[in-house]
Design a protein around this motif. Structure first.
Motif, PDB file in Angstrom:
ATOM      1  N   PHE A 146      61.481  56.857  27.884  1.00 45.10           N
ATOM      2  CA  PHE A 146      61.624  56.991  29.333  1.00 45.10           C
ATOM      3  C   PHE A 146      62.763  57.936  29.719  1.00 45.10           C
ATOM      4  CE2 PHE A 146      59.680  52.524  30.274  1.00 45.10           C
ATOM      5  CZ  PHE A 146      58.468  52.965  29.760  1.00 45.10           C
ATOM      6  N   LEU A 157      54.472  54.326  32.909  1.00 39.35           N
ATOM      7  CA  LEU A 157      55.561  54.799  33.760  1.00 39.35           C
ATOM      8  C   LEU A 157      55.118  55.999  34.582  1.00 39.35           C
ATOM      9  CD1 LEU A 157      58.612  54.412  34.421  1.00 39.35           C
ATOM     10  CD2 LEU A 157      59.058  56.238  32.772  1.00 39.35           C
ATOM     11  N   ILE A 158      54.464  56.951  33.945  1.00 36.99           N
ATOM     12  CA  ILE A 158      53.983  58.140  34.652  1.00 36.99           C
ATOM     13  C   ILE A 158      52.969  57.746  35.724  1.00 36.99           C
ATOM     14  CG2 ILE A 158      52.632  60.272  34.382  1.00 36.99           C
ATOM     15  CD1 ILE A 158      53.986  60.464  31.540  1.00 36.99           C
ATOM     16  N   CYS A 202      56.645  62.402  35.192  1.00 37.15           N
ATOM     17  CA  CYS A 202      56.672  61.395  36.258  1.00 37.15           C
ATOM     18  C   CYS A 202      56.749  62.062  37.627  1.00 37.15           C
ATOM     19  CB  CYS A 202      57.863  60.455  36.074  1.00 37.15           C
ATOM     20  SG  CYS A 202      57.682  59.230  34.757  1.00 37.15           S
ATOM     21  N   TYR A 243      53.442  64.019  38.356  1.00 38.52           N
ATOM     22  CA  TYR A 243      52.283  63.197  38.712  1.00 38.52           C
ATOM     23  C   TYR A 243      52.456  62.556  40.087  1.00 38.52           C
ATOM     24  CZ  TYR A 243      48.138  60.364  37.800  1.00 38.52           C
ATOM     25  OH  TYR A 243      46.880  59.810  37.849  1.00 38.52           O
ATOM     26  N   SER A 269      52.798  54.888  37.202  1.00 33.99           N
ATOM     27  CA  SER A 269      53.478  54.145  38.263  1.00 33.99           C
ATOM     28  C   SER A 269      54.145  55.101  39.250  1.00 33.99           C
ATOM     29  CB  SER A 269      54.505  53.171  37.675  1.00 33.99           C
ATOM     30  OG  SER A 269      55.588  53.850  37.075  1.00 33.99           O
ATOM     31  N   PHE A 270      54.686  56.215  38.740  1.00 33.39           N
ATOM     32  CA  PHE A 270      55.222  57.225  39.649  1.00 33.39           C
ATOM     33  C   PHE A 270      54.087  57.882  40.434  1.00 33.39           C
ATOM     34  CE2 PHE A 270      59.194  56.583  37.622  1.00 33.39           C
ATOM     35  CZ  PHE A 270      60.151  57.093  38.476  1.00 33.39           C
TER      36      PHE A 270
END
Length: 416
Positions: free
Chosen positions: A227, A362-363, A236, A239, A365-366
């Motif tokens: 991360f 994580l990506i 992140c 996207y 979620s962004f």
């Protein structure tokens, strides 16, 4: 890898993945038709509340991405998606039964929670079944559930709202997810070793290819290290900006079209479906050439740049020529969708398997934060300015920055 070794993977898993993601997308995207088809008036929803409701889904979607995907990667994607199907189908149906806006706020948030890990969990699942030379196409067939669903949903929802009202639209379109959950449970296995429909030779050959691919990827100790890496941080941001354009477009296109002179909800449904026909063609073409060349980057940023230019062109034309402006929106929609397969293939090719699932989550979620911003701010700009020009510029600028970040983040030698 010779596809004939385990060709059954394509016929068994890809249709199931496509249908599952299609149902997820149906129950998040039909909200725009509910709003355009009378829900706003019946529940006395203000413009500000309408924008909030359209975007609340993505807040729930954001908060539970990483824990849900961690469970899918380390426990079972099959179990996670089974229960998600049942829960999001039930919530979608309840949307058609409520009369209190406060309950609708809770439902939209919880719908985001239940769907949050589905896409990254599916990408993790596919990465265990398809090799590097197949992965962009496999991802694309999954994500095709997005434009393909909006294509038919736009038409069907328009007719359902016209014939039965917005409440029955939500109820009828929510039920299939619950039914499909049991088909999913029967048809899917978490890993090739669990599949009774593959021979032992096919299982061993597939596993050998997947393990060999991991040997060429630089080791990353844990999620925290992944991360903090520059490429994950940049992707992140990339996207998030990309998703501003996509979801501003998806959530507000029906309202943009319906504002044209002499436009009813059925015509709106048909016209709203057109960009997604070209999106499907673009996605299939980009993923095929991306797998053929293994150059992911060149099949991502140019499309985002084209989308930005098309949005800006549509803004310049404005209301002076509806059909030319609409044509540019078709180009923008197709360009925004085309790079999805290559983009998600990149992540599993630059990070090892022990952290790629978390990075995808994580990506993504962004992306949900960008989707929240896109659906909320586009609605806010439309309402505060009394037109669509400001939101076009906002989406164009976001896509332009996303294209620039792609050029910086994705190195050609990562995908070779």
């Amino acid at each position: 890898m010779n596809n004939s070794i385990a060709k059954a993977r394509w016929f068994r898993l890809i249709p199931v993945a496509f249908i599952t993601y299609s149902l997820a997308y149906l129950d998040r995207a039909n909200f725009a038709f509910g709003v355009a088809g009378g829900m706003k008036d019946d529940l006395q929803i203000t413009d500000a509340t309408s924008s909030l409701l359209g975007s609340l889904f993505f807040l729930g979607y954001f908060f539970f991405q990483v824990p849900g995907t961690h469970y899918a990667a380390n426990k079972s994607a099959k179990k996670l998606i089974f229960w998600s199907l049942i829960l999001w189908g039930a919530l979608a149906m309840v949307t058609g039964m409520i009369s209190d806006v406060r309950l609708l706020i809770v439902i939209r948030f919880m719908l985001g929670v239940t769907e949050s890990a589905v896409m990254p969990a599916m990408l993790v699942l596919l990465s265990r079944w398809f090799t590097k030379k197949e992965r962009s196409r496999a991802n694309t067939f999954l994500i095709l559930g997005n434009p393909a669903t909006i294509l038919w949903m736009s038409i069907v929802s328009g007719y359902l709202v016209h014939a039965m009202g917005w409440r029955w639209m939500f109820i009828i379109e929510g039920a299939p997810a619950i039914i499909w959950a049991f088909c999913w449970w029967v048809l899917v296995n978490d890993k090739p070793k669990d599949a009774s429909w593959l021979t032992q030779e096919e299982k061993d050959t597939l596993e050998q290819h997947l393990q060999k691919e991991q040997q060429g990827i630089k080791p990353v100790k844990n999620y925290a290290e992944a991360f903090r890496s520059k490429v994950v941080i940049l992707l992140c941001l990339q996207y998030a900006l990309w998703s501003i354009g996509v979801y501003g477009f998806v959530m507000w296109l029906p309202s943009i079209i319906k504002a044209a002179p002499d436009m009813d909800i059925v015509k709106t449904g048909w016209l709203s479906s057109v960009p997604y026909i070209f999106a499907i063609i673009g996605m299939l073409s980009a993923s095929w050439y991306s797998d053929k060349t293994l150059n992911r980057k060149i099949f991502i940023w140019p499309f985002l740049l084209i989308g930005a230019i098309a949005f800006y062109g549509s803004y310049l034309i404005g209301t002076n020529n509806f059909w030319l402006s609409f044509t540019l929106l078709i180009i923008a929609g197709a360009a925004m969708y085309s790079p999805y397969g290559p983009f998600f293939a990149v992540i599993t090719e630059i990070l090892p398997a022990n952290v790629s699932a978390g990075a995808i989550a994580l990506i993504n979620s962004f992306g949900a934060l960008g989707s929240f911003a896109g659906s909320y701010l586009v609605g806010y700009l439309n309402g505060s300015t009394g037109g669509f020009g400001a939101s076009y510029i906002f989406m164009a600028g976001s896509l332009f920055l996303s294209a620039i970040l792609t050029i910086i983040a994705v190195k050609t030698n990562h995908t070779r």
